[in-house]
Motif scaffolding. Structure first.
Motif, PDB file in Angstrom:
ATOM      1  N   MET A   1      14.393  -2.108 -17.467  1.00  0.00           N
ATOM      2  CA  MET A   1      13.471  -1.769 -16.394  1.00  0.00           C
ATOM      3  C   MET A   1      14.257  -1.211 -15.215  1.00  0.00           C
ATOM      4  O   MET A   1      15.157  -1.878 -14.706  1.00  0.00           O
ATOM      5  CB  MET A   1      12.703  -3.026 -15.996  1.00  0.00           C
ATOM      6  N   PRO A   2      13.906  -0.011 -14.769  1.00  0.00           N
ATOM      7  CA  PRO A   2      14.599   0.559 -13.598  1.00  0.00           C
ATOM      8  C   PRO A   2      14.315  -0.266 -12.342  1.00  0.00           C
ATOM      9  O   PRO A   2      13.299  -0.933 -12.232  1.00  0.00           O
ATOM     10  CB  PRO A   2      14.001   1.958 -13.460  1.00  0.00           C
ATOM     11  N   ARG A   3      15.218  -0.181 -11.402  1.00  0.00           N
ATOM     12  CA  ARG A   3      15.040  -0.774 -10.081  1.00  0.00           C
ATOM     13  C   ARG A   3      14.775   0.372  -9.110  1.00  0.00           C
ATOM     14  O   ARG A   3      15.245   1.481  -9.324  1.00  0.00           O
ATOM     15  CB  ARG A   3      16.274  -1.571  -9.685  1.00  0.00           C
ATOM     16  N   TYR A   4      14.022   0.093  -8.057  1.00  0.00           N
ATOM     17  CA  TYR A   4      13.609   1.123  -7.124  1.00  0.00           C
ATOM     18  C   TYR A   4      13.840   0.705  -5.682  1.00  0.00           C
ATOM     19  O   TYR A   4      13.577  -0.438  -5.318  1.00  0.00           O
ATOM     20  CB  TYR A   4      12.106   1.419  -7.270  1.00  0.00           C
ATOM     21  N   GLU A   5      14.269   1.660  -4.873  1.00  0.00           N
ATOM     22  CA  GLU A   5      14.278   1.513  -3.427  1.00  0.00           C
ATOM     23  C   GLU A   5      13.096   2.324  -2.931  1.00  0.00           C
ATOM     24  O   GLU A   5      13.006   3.518  -3.201  1.00  0.00           O
ATOM     25  CB  GLU A   5      15.563   2.062  -2.824  1.00  0.00           C
ATOM     26  N   LEU A   6      12.189   1.676  -2.219  1.00  0.00           N
ATOM     27  CA  LEU A   6      10.995   2.336  -1.698  1.00  0.00           C
ATOM     28  C   LEU A   6      11.193   2.571  -0.207  1.00  0.00           C
ATOM     29  O   LEU A   6      11.287   1.623   0.567  1.00  0.00           O
ATOM     30  CB  LEU A   6       9.754   1.463  -1.911  1.00  0.00           C
ATOM     31  N   PHE A   7      11.279   3.828   0.173  1.00  0.00           N
ATOM     32  CA  PHE A   7      11.461   4.214   1.577  1.00  0.00           C
ATOM     33  C   PHE A   7      10.074   4.460   2.167  1.00  0.00           C
ATOM     34  O   PHE A   7       9.436   5.447   1.857  1.00  0.00           O
ATOM     35  CB  PHE A   7      12.324   5.476   1.673  1.00  0.00           C
ATOM     36  N   TYR A   8       9.636   3.545   3.020  1.00  0.00           N
ATOM     37  CA  TYR A   8       8.266   3.623   3.524  1.00  0.00           C
ATOM     38  C   TYR A   8       8.236   3.394   5.030  1.00  0.00           C
ATOM     39  O   TYR A   8       9.184   2.890   5.623  1.00  0.00           O
ATOM     40  CB  TYR A   8       7.376   2.596   2.809  1.00  0.00           C
ATOM     41  N   ASP A   9       7.111   3.740   5.636  1.00  0.00           N
ATOM     42  CA  ASP A   9       6.914   3.642   7.078  1.00  0.00           C
ATOM     43  C   ASP A   9       6.214   2.328   7.418  1.00  0.00           C
ATOM     44  O   ASP A   9       4.993   2.232   7.367  1.00  0.00           O
ATOM     45  CB  ASP A   9       6.087   4.842   7.542  1.00  0.00           C
ATOM     46  N   HIS A  10       6.998   1.320   7.758  1.00  0.00           N
ATOM     47  CA  HIS A  10       6.455   0.000   8.083  1.00  0.00           C
ATOM     48  C   HIS A  10       5.613   0.032   9.365  1.00  0.00           C
ATOM     49  O   HIS A  10       4.769  -0.845   9.568  1.00  0.00           O
ATOM     50  CB  HIS A  10       7.612  -0.998   8.231  1.00  0.00           C
ATOM     51  N   ALA A  11       5.798   1.030  10.212  1.00  0.00           N
ATOM     52  CA  ALA A  11       5.011   1.150  11.440  1.00  0.00           C
ATOM     53  C   ALA A  11       3.565   1.555  11.153  1.00  0.00           C
ATOM     54  O   ALA A  11       2.694   1.378  11.992  1.00  0.00           O
ATOM     55  CB  ALA A  11       5.657   2.153  12.392  1.00  0.00           C
ATOM     56  N   CYS A  12       3.309   2.078   9.988  1.00  0.00           N
ATOM     57  CA  CYS A  12       1.961   2.471   9.571  1.00  0.00           C
ATOM     58  C   CYS A  12       1.275   1.261   8.934  1.00  0.00           C
ATOM     59  O   CYS A  12       1.723   0.775   7.898  1.00  0.00           O
ATOM     60  CB  CYS A  12       2.059   3.626   8.566  1.00  0.00           C
ATOM     61  N   PRO A  13       0.182   0.761   9.527  1.00  0.00           N
ATOM     62  CA  PRO A  13      -0.469  -0.429   8.974  1.00  0.00           C
ATOM     63  C   PRO A  13      -0.926  -0.266   7.529  1.00  0.00           C
ATOM     64  O   PRO A  13      -0.763  -1.182   6.721  1.00  0.00           O
ATOM     65  CB  PRO A  13      -1.668  -0.641   9.909  1.00  0.00           C
ATOM     66  N   MET A  14      -1.477   0.878   7.176  1.00  0.00           N
ATOM     67  CA  MET A  14      -1.933   1.097   5.805  1.00  0.00           C
ATOM     68  C   MET A  14      -0.748   1.115   4.844  1.00  0.00           C
ATOM     69  O   MET A  14      -0.804   0.525   3.757  1.00  0.00           O
ATOM     70  CB  MET A  14      -2.709   2.416   5.729  1.00  0.00           C
ATOM     71  N   CYS A  15       0.340   1.761   5.247  1.00  0.00           N
ATOM     72  CA  CYS A  15       1.548   1.837   4.407  1.00  0.00           C
ATOM     73  C   CYS A  15       2.151   0.445   4.227  1.00  0.00           C
ATOM     74  O   CYS A  15       2.527   0.060   3.117  1.00  0.00           O
ATOM     75  CB  CYS A  15       2.581   2.762   5.039  1.00  0.00           C
ATOM     76  N   ARG A  16       2.234  -0.288   5.315  1.00  0.00           N
ATOM     77  CA  ARG A  16       2.797  -1.644   5.288  1.00  0.00           C
ATOM     78  C   ARG A  16       1.959  -2.525   4.364  1.00  0.00           C
ATOM     79  O   ARG A  16       2.496  -3.232   3.512  1.00  0.00           O
ATOM     80  CB  ARG A  16       2.823  -2.216   6.700  1.00  0.00           C
ATOM     81  N   PHE A  17       0.647  -2.467   4.500  1.00  0.00           N
ATOM     82  CA  PHE A  17      -0.245  -3.248   3.647  1.00  0.00           C
ATOM     83  C   PHE A  17       0.001  -2.932   2.176  1.00  0.00           C
ATOM     84  O   PHE A  17       0.156  -3.831   1.351  1.00  0.00           O
ATOM     85  CB  PHE A  17      -1.707  -2.961   4.019  1.00  0.00           C
ATOM     86  N   GLU A  18       0.038  -1.653   1.852  1.00  0.00           N
ATOM     87  CA  GLU A  18       0.190  -1.251   0.447  1.00  0.00           C
ATOM     88  C   GLU A  18       1.550  -1.657  -0.116  1.00  0.00           C
ATOM     89  O   GLU A  18       1.649  -2.148  -1.238  1.00  0.00           O
ATOM     90  CB  GLU A  18      -0.021   0.250   0.303  1.00  0.00           C
ATOM     91  N   MET A  19       2.611  -1.463   0.646  1.00  0.00           N
ATOM     92  CA  MET A  19       3.947  -1.822   0.149  1.00  0.00           C
ATOM     93  C   MET A  19       4.091  -3.334  -0.041  1.00  0.00           C
ATOM     94  O   MET A  19       4.646  -3.788  -1.040  1.00  0.00           O
ATOM     95  CB  MET A  19       5.037  -1.310   1.087  1.00  0.00           C
ATOM     96  N   LEU A  20       3.565  -4.111   0.891  1.00  0.00           N
ATOM     97  CA  LEU A  20       3.642  -5.563   0.745  1.00  0.00           C
ATOM     98  C   LEU A  20       2.768  -6.038  -0.415  1.00  0.00           C
ATOM     99  O   LEU A  20       3.131  -6.962  -1.137  1.00  0.00           O
ATOM    100  CB  LEU A  20       3.268  -6.257   2.048  1.00  0.00           C
TER     101      LEU A  20
END
Length: 129
Positions: A1-20
């Motif tokens: 199984m590959p491992r991933y680094e997800l570069f996301y915008d934690h300041a964006c509430p929708m992005c933060r919700f989805e990543m968490l």
């Protein structure tokens, strides 16, 4: 199984919700979340330039491959066993419109977050709407 680094915008509430939410479903622990909006974020070791990563989601696989936008989304959901809904992101007939829609959502993510009612009711492990 590959491992991933997800570069996301934690300041964006929708992005933060989805990543968490994705991280909670990451039973194989193959995701590392990297907040590109953090004051101590070092773009020199990142998947792309900061302006590029602020435009579309970027992920880096452990083999060095960089996936962007809908390709990144499809890979993430495949990794957690939920690739059944990502078909339109991959199908030739719908790929173009899927990419266009995603790019518009990403560009207007702050406004869309407010419109959808996402708020800053998040901690380091989860978000609640």
């Amino acid at each position: 199984m590959p491992r991933y680094e997800l570069f996301y915008d934690h300041a964006c509430p929708m992005c933060r919700f989805e990543m968490l939410r994705l991280k909670q479903r990451d039973s194989k622990q193959c995701f590392t979340l990297i907040d590109i909006s953090a004051a101590d974020f070092d773009a020199s070791t990142a998947a792309a330039s900061l302006p590029e990563m602020q435009t579309l989601l970027h992920i880096r696989r452990d083999d060095g491959q960089i996936l962007v936008g809908i390709d990144a989304i499809a890979a993430i959901y495949e990794a957690i066993g939920r690739d059944w809904w990502t078909g339109p992101l991959k199908w030739q007939a719908t790929r173009g419109i899927s990419a266009w829609i995603y790019s518009r959502i990403a560009r207007h993510r702050y406004r869309i977050s407010v419109w959808l009612g996402f708020t800053a009711r998040c901690d380091s492990k989860s978000c609640r709407i």
